[in-house]
Write a protein that holds these residues in place. Structure first.
Motif, PDB file in Angstrom:
ATOM      1  N   THR A   1       1.127   0.728  -2.144  1.00 38.04           N
ATOM      2  CA  THR A   1       0.562  -0.618  -2.289  1.00 38.04           C
ATOM      3  C   THR A   1       0.267  -1.227  -0.911  1.00 38.04           C
ATOM      4  O   THR A   1      -0.662  -2.009  -0.774  1.00 38.04           O
ATOM      5  CB  THR A   1       1.514  -1.565  -3.047  1.00 38.04           C
ATOM      6  N   ALA A   2       1.058  -0.839   0.090  1.00 35.55           N
ATOM      7  CA  ALA A   2       0.860  -1.394   1.433  1.00 35.55           C
ATOM      8  C   ALA A   2      -0.471  -0.956   2.015  1.00 35.55           C
ATOM      9  O   ALA A   2      -1.118  -1.700   2.756  1.00 35.55           O
ATOM     10  CB  ALA A   2       2.001  -0.974   2.357  1.00 35.55           C
ATOM     11  N   THR A   3      -0.897   0.255   1.677  1.00 36.15           N
ATOM     12  CA  THR A   3      -2.179   0.763   2.182  1.00 36.15           C
ATOM     13  C   THR A   3      -3.250   0.718   1.113  1.00 36.15           C
ATOM     14  O   THR A   3      -4.433   0.888   1.416  1.00 36.15           O
ATOM     15  CB  THR A   3      -2.039   2.229   2.636  1.00 36.15           C
ATOM     16  N   GLY A   4      -2.863   0.540  -0.147  1.00 40.23           N
ATOM     17  CA  GLY A   4      -3.811   0.594  -1.240  1.00 40.23           C
ATOM     18  C   GLY A   4      -4.238   2.021  -1.569  1.00 40.23           C
ATOM     19  O   GLY A   4      -5.030   2.244  -2.482  1.00 40.23           O
ATOM     20  N   LEU A   5      -3.695   2.984  -0.841  1.00 44.27           N
ATOM     21  CA  LEU A   5      -4.104   4.374  -1.039  1.00 44.27           C
ATOM     22  C   LEU A   5      -3.329   5.033  -2.172  1.00 44.27           C
ATOM     23  O   LEU A   5      -3.620   6.165  -2.559  1.00 44.27           O
ATOM     24  CB  LEU A   5      -3.910   5.176   0.256  1.00 44.27           C
TER      25      LEU A   5
END
Lengths: 291, 245
Positions: A193-197
């Motif tokens: 979630t922090a990178t959206g990856l």
């Protein structure tokens, strides 16, 4: 989070100071003459000393007075106001006890309420941070208030009252450890979630953004010393609650016993507060693959 | 004043394209270069040529490996800087009013003259966008190059953040997200731009564009039809005879 000595000393001693001042304000301990001077002095010294310790970690402490301006949104600012208000409010009560002026006790009651408000505002500085899931829970104010009240009760030296607060603190401290351990997972922040990856697949750190450390890593990613966390938890519980309670029950009324009980409680409180910071994980650690 | 504006006229921010970013760190260097001599105190370094170098940066480029359920893993380089959040927790926690969000364009800034360096704003930020400058003891963060974007002394093409201006692959875009027709709004809408860590409730303005779907290696060769040669005439007769021996 980095367990900076200035912040640990600040929260432990100002909490203890305001806790004891509340007992003095309520009149649960009613010393007179020079005994009053000494006891009120200890309360004020701990509270004010703690507040002064907190300025040690400021980059520009000469501007500290500006911290009183943003009480509308900032818990840190509110804490400043609450602390100063409380210290001024209790001053006439202290004076009255010392010089035997017999001024009305009601101001002391208001001061005691303000002591609780001050400790609550201190706790909210940490509780408000969604970025540190372990702190972002109602158990944090309960923990700070529990430590302040227990510290005050042990210092007051009345065994029955002290035992009650020690038991309450024991329960709250265990609850705080247990709840804290599952908070990060509950919030659900991951490297995905922090990178959206995370929408693509499982994410791992391929290479760090920089080869050496930086402010973020020093301040927010503290991984040293967690291996002794379990043992420290037990020691914190023992020294802050069970040992002082036992001492006061076994040797009531003796000054040196009270001194020993207070020393034990503060030692336990310092250990617990060290853990409070060292075990707290900030979500920014996710970007570095560390917590 | 640390009360957040109810709404801002503009919502200036960045689009970072994770598909075209190659992780060259040019944005990191350009950012440090411009902001070292512009807005506020310089971005200091500690022990820069020694054994334990450290310094203040407003932009960092990470790199991650992403392993999908099927197929090959991919490497994604990932620039990280201030997202100029609408619900910026770094602003409301500030005890001195040094941290603020501008109502005209939504840029989150630090008034360094009022900053006591308590570090609480850096604690409140989920994205690690704020770093305390150890030399000056004040908090540093991305200003969206506020001293470039409105600077009429610069040629018009330079009136954008240094990181955007320098990016050699065009992976960074600057614009107004309040205008649905702006370049950044349309780009984000077309490519499925997303916000980082929405569970933190910060409502970031900046958007990240996901890497495009990668081609899979072809199972069969494109030359397959040409390789299936049917021999005719004498060669065909020879082929059949030899096959029977």
């Amino acid at each position: 989070m980095n367990p900076a000595p200035s912040v640990i000393l600040f929260t432990v001693f100002s909490g203890f100071g305001f806790g004891f001042l509340a007992f003095l304000g309520l009149g649960l301990v009613q010393p007179a003459g020079w005994a009053a001077f000494a006891l009120w002095g200890i309360g004020y010294a701990a509270a004010v000393g703690g507040l002064i310790a907190s300025t040690a970690h400021l980059g520009n402490p000469q501007r500290a007075l500006r911290a009183f301006t943003q009480w509308r949104t900032s818990w840190l600012s509110r804490e400043g106001w609450a602390a100063v208000t409380t210290l001024f409010l209790l001053a006439p009560v202290a004076l009255s006890d010392w010089l035997g002026l017999g001024w009305p006790r009601q101001i002391g009651w208001a001061g005691a309420v303000m002591c609780a408000v001050t400790v609550f505002t201190t706790s909210m500085i940490y509780t408000q941070l969604r970025t540190v899931p372990r702190w972002n829970h109602p158990v944090t104010p309960a923990l700070f208030l529990g430590f302040a009240a227990t510290g005050g009760a042990v210092m007051a030296g009345e065994p029955r009252v002290a035992v009650v607060f020690c038991v309450i603190l024991l329960v709250v401290l265990i609850a705080a450890f247990r709840i804290g351990d599952r908070r990060f997972a509950e919030v659900g922040a991951t490297l995905g979630t922090a990178t959206g990856l995370g929408a693509i697949g499982s994410v791992t750190v391929f290479e760090q953004a920089h080869t050496a450390g930086n402010y973020l890593m020093r301040e927010m990613i503290f991984v040293v010393g967690r291996k002794h966390a379990e043992r420290l938890r037990v020691l914190a519980l023992l020294f802050s609650t069970l040992v002082p309670a036992a001492l006061l029950v076994l040797g009531p009324g003796r000054l040196w016993v009270v001194g020993l009980a207070v020393a034990s409680h503060l030692l336990g409180a310092l250990a617990a507060r060290w853990l409070f910071f060292a075990e707290a994980e900030h979500v920014v650690g996710l970007y570095y693959g560390k917590r | 004043m640390t009360q957040l504006p109810a709404s801002t006229d503009k919502k200036l921010g960045l689009v970072v394209d994770l598909d075209t970013c190659v992780g060259c760190q040019a944005c990191v260097t350009a950012c440090k270069g411009w902001n070292d001599q512009g807005y506020g105190v310089p971005l200091s370094d500690q022990d820069p040529y020694g054994a334990d170098p450290s310094g203040t940066f407003l932009n960092r480029v990470h790199s991650y490996a992403v392993q999908p359920a099927e197929g090959a893993a991919q490497t994604v380089t990932f620039p990280r800087s201030c997202l100029h959040c609408e619900d910026a927790p770094c602003v409301t926690v500030c005890p001195t009013g040094a941290s603020y969000k501008r109502s005209e364009d939504g840029i989150v800034l630090v008034n360094e003259d009022a900053c006591i360096g308590c570090g609480l704003c850096a604690w409140a930020c989920p994205y690690g966008a704020r770093e305390l400058d150890l030399a000056a003891g004040v908090m540093k963060k991305c200003t969206l190059c506020v001293d470039r974007i409105y600077n009429e002394n610069l040629p018009e093409e330079d009136r954008e953040p240094a990181c955007v201006r320098t990016c050699p692959t065009g992976a960074r875009h600057f614009g107004d997200f309040a205008d649905p027709q702006s370049k950044v709004s349309r780009l984000s809408a077309e490519r499925g731009g997303y916000a980082l860590m929405p569970e933190m409730g910060t409502k970031p303005v900046n958007r990240y564009l996901p890497p495009r779907k990668k081609d899979r290696p072809q199972e069969a060769s494109l030359l397959a039809p040409l390789l299936d040669i049917k021999a005719t005439g004498f060669a065909g007769w020879l082929d059949r005879i030899l096959g029977k021996i």
